[in-house]
Design a protein around this motif. Structure first.
Motif, PDB file in Angstrom:
ATOM      1  N   ALA A  82      27.614 -44.940  59.436  1.00 14.44           N
ATOM      2  CA  ALA A  82      28.128 -46.122  59.770  1.00 14.44           C
ATOM      3  C   ALA A  82      27.864 -46.200  61.428  1.00 14.44           C
ATOM      4  CB  ALA A  82      29.925 -45.934  60.003  1.00 14.44           C
TER       5      ALA A  82
ATOM      6  N   GLY B  12      26.306 -49.254  53.618  1.00 13.88           N
ATOM      7  CA  GLY B  12      26.942 -48.295  54.392  1.00 13.88           C
ATOM      8  C   GLY B  12      28.203 -48.783  55.145  1.00 13.88           C
ATOM      9  N   GLY B  13      28.632 -48.032  56.248  1.00 13.77           N
ATOM     10  CA  GLY B  13      29.859 -48.351  56.785  1.00 13.77           C
ATOM     11  C   GLY B  13      30.787 -47.093  56.639  1.00 13.77           C
TER      12      GLY B  13
ATOM     13  N   HIS C 261      29.439 -51.554  59.109  1.00 13.26           N
ATOM     14  CA  HIS C 261      28.468 -51.383  57.967  1.00 13.26           C
ATOM     15  C   HIS C 261      27.513 -52.405  58.668  1.00 13.26           C
ATOM     16  CE1 HIS C 261      31.627 -54.512  57.073  1.00 13.26           C
ATOM     17  NE2 HIS C 261      30.720 -55.192  56.882  1.00 13.26           N
TER      18      HIS C 261
ATOM     19  N   CYS D 100      32.011 -41.758  55.346  1.00 15.50           N
ATOM     20  CA  CYS D 100      31.125 -42.676  55.465  1.00 15.50           C
ATOM     21  C   CYS D 100      30.192 -42.887  53.993  1.00 15.50           C
ATOM     22  CB  CYS D 100      30.123 -42.372  56.677  1.00 15.50           C
ATOM     23  SG  CYS D 100      30.613 -42.119  58.065  1.00 15.50           S
TER      24      CYS D 100
ATOM     25  N   ARG E 279      35.943 -51.181  54.571  1.00 16.43           N
ATOM     26  CA  ARG E 279      35.187 -50.689  55.246  1.00 16.43           C
ATOM     27  C   ARG E 279      34.920 -51.525  56.651  1.00 16.43           C
ATOM     28  NH1 ARG E 279      30.101 -49.650  51.773  1.00 16.43           N
ATOM     29  NH2 ARG E 279      31.721 -49.477  50.461  1.00 16.43           N
TER      30      ARG E 279
END
Length: 472
Positions: A203, A168-169, A154, A175, A151
């Motif tokens: 993201a 996240g990311g 993030h 996402c 990813r």
């Protein structure tokens, strides 16, 4: 608050700006590049970049990674000396990570922990590297457990100088809203159950820590901006919502920057920049202790960076303060508004009129700018239409050529079929000819046999007929 690089309208930036958080004044830093070698740095060529990480360290700023127009093979580390206002390349040892942007860089003690990102070939990464700032040596870490999927864009934070948190990311298709924890002592990944009001997938968000609280601001999911500012208690891994804004305000942007400072003795979170359909250069300040928002609106300041973002009204707040900055970067006015009627509003009518006139001029200037951009877009659209017409003509020509070639190919196929049929006929005739030749050979042999028999029986018949046999 130092702002370096970024992107605006498809181009990378390489300027450095600083916002004085005491008087809210922007200024541009005139920088230079080191021309002589030093003990830990070497001559540098300053490149414009975005998606990099800017880390304060020992009265210096470290710029790590980032997307550039001409990326290098390995991830560069630039160092900016705050006293000399000079950039240089930090000399490191070991095997550095490959060039990338959108990674997370976290300062843990005297080490930088780098995770993930996207390389120059747009391949997503989930590798882990550590740069020891004492020895300036890179080390690639082969952690155990289940790491986050590859990813970029993030957020990362460290808790208790031991646990690295990744939240996240995004990938090329989606996402994430997952939370991963890396134990920096055992180098083992784990994924824990999140408690409370978990945030939506996002993201391009930013995060800062105050104590054991990790504040996450902005971001998006390729459809809309993340409107909720959330906080994670890193001890309990419980989420809660701090405040919420509309989806299209500058705070709900991707690629914004976030720092922690103090204002009147209180901790504040300062957000700047981002993109949510428009590039923003506004500033928002959140007071977490009172859930109040302090808004700083930049009024066309020439010294302000080209792209970034600002804060609109929070749903829960005690005090809102607007600070308008002139082109010279001076504070023009501070108006305090008490939502709970505990503070007295001060100001005069002429100041309000001046403010409204200034805002009107700004709106008119923005409108004129939009008109110019609209005209430019119309011209570009006309050029595109002309180009499309030419391309359509070329396409028709190619189609006609293709049809002619197809007709020619069909004729060739028919001729090939006829030749194959003739070839089969010739093979049949050849077989019949061979058969006739064999029959002829048999007939010749039979005729020769008959002639031989006639010659052998000729003397008997001659004697019977009174003809003497020939003399030998």
């Amino acid at each position: 608050m130092y702002m370096y690089g970024g992107n605006h309208n498809g181009r990378y930036l390489g300027d450095l700006h600083v916002l004085d958080l005491k008087n809210w004044t922007w200024s541009r830093v005139e920088t230079k590049v080191v021309t002589g070698s030093q003990e830990t740095s070497s001559p540098a060529k300053l490149t414009h970049c975005a998606g990099h990480s800017l880390i304060p360290w020992d009265n210096q700023l470290l710029s790590i990674g980032g997307h550039t127009k001409d990326p290098s093979e390995s991830m560069p580390v630039m160092v900016f000396d705050l006293h000399c206002c000079s950039w240089s390349i930090l000399k490191t040892y070991g095997k550095p990570p490959i060039s990338r942007g959108g990674q997370s860089v976290t300062l843990v003690g005297k080490s930088l922990v780098i995770f993930g990102g996207q390389d120059a070939k747009r391949s997503l990464l989930n590798d882990l590297h550590i740069l020891d700032l004492d020895t300036m040596t890179w080390e690639e870490i082969d952690a155990v457990g289940s790491p986050p999927t590859p990813r970029s864009d993030h957020a990362a934070a460290v808790h208790a100088e031991r646990y690295l948190l990744i939240f996240g990311g995004g990938s090329h298709a989606t996402c994430f809203d997952d939370l991963h924890v890396l134990d920096l002592q055992t180098m083992e990944w784990s994924r824990h159950t999140q408690q409370g009001d978990a945030p939506t997938p996002r993201a391009g968000h930013a995060g800062v820590t105050i104590g054991e609280n990790w504040y996450i601001v902005g971001g998006g999911d390729n459809k809309s901006g993340a409107s909720k500012t959330v906080v994670l208690n890193m001890s309990t891994l419980a989420w809660s919502v701090v405040t919420s804004v509309q989806e299209h305000v500058p705070l709900a942007s991707e690629g914004l920057s976030l720092v922690v400072s103090s204002y009147n003795g209180e901790d504040i979170v300062v957000a700047f920049g981002g993109y949510n359909g428009h590039y923003n250069n506004e500033v928002n300040v959140l007071k977490p202790s009172h859930k109040s928002s302090l808004k700083s609106k930049i009024m066309g300041a020439s010294a302000v960076p080209d792209s970034f973002s600002a804060v609109n009204n929070a749903t829960t707040r005690d005090i809102e303060s607007e600070i308008k900055v002139s082109q010279e970067g001076k504070v023009r006015e501070i108006v305090m508004d008490n939502v709970n009627s505990r503070l007295k509003v001060e100001g005069k009518a002429d100041r309000i009129i001046t403010t409204l006139k200034s805002e009107k001029e700004e709106v008119e200037a923005s409108l004129n700018k939009e008109k110019i951009q609209t005209l430019q877009l119309k011209e570009e659209l006309a050029e595109i239409d002309t180009r499309n017409t030419e391309l359509y003509k070329e396409l028709q020509s190619v189609r006609n050529q293709l049809a002619a070639e197809q007709s020619r190919c069909f004729k060739l196929e028919v001729e090939v079929a006829e030749l194959r049929q003739k070839l089969q006929t010739m093979e049949t005739l050849q077989k019949e000819l061979e058969l006739l030749q064999r029959q002829r050979a048999v007939a010749s042999e039979q005729a020769a046999t008959m002639n031989a028999k006639r010659q052998s029986s000729g003397g008997v018949w001659g004697w019977l007929a009174g003809t003497p046999p020939p003399k030998t």
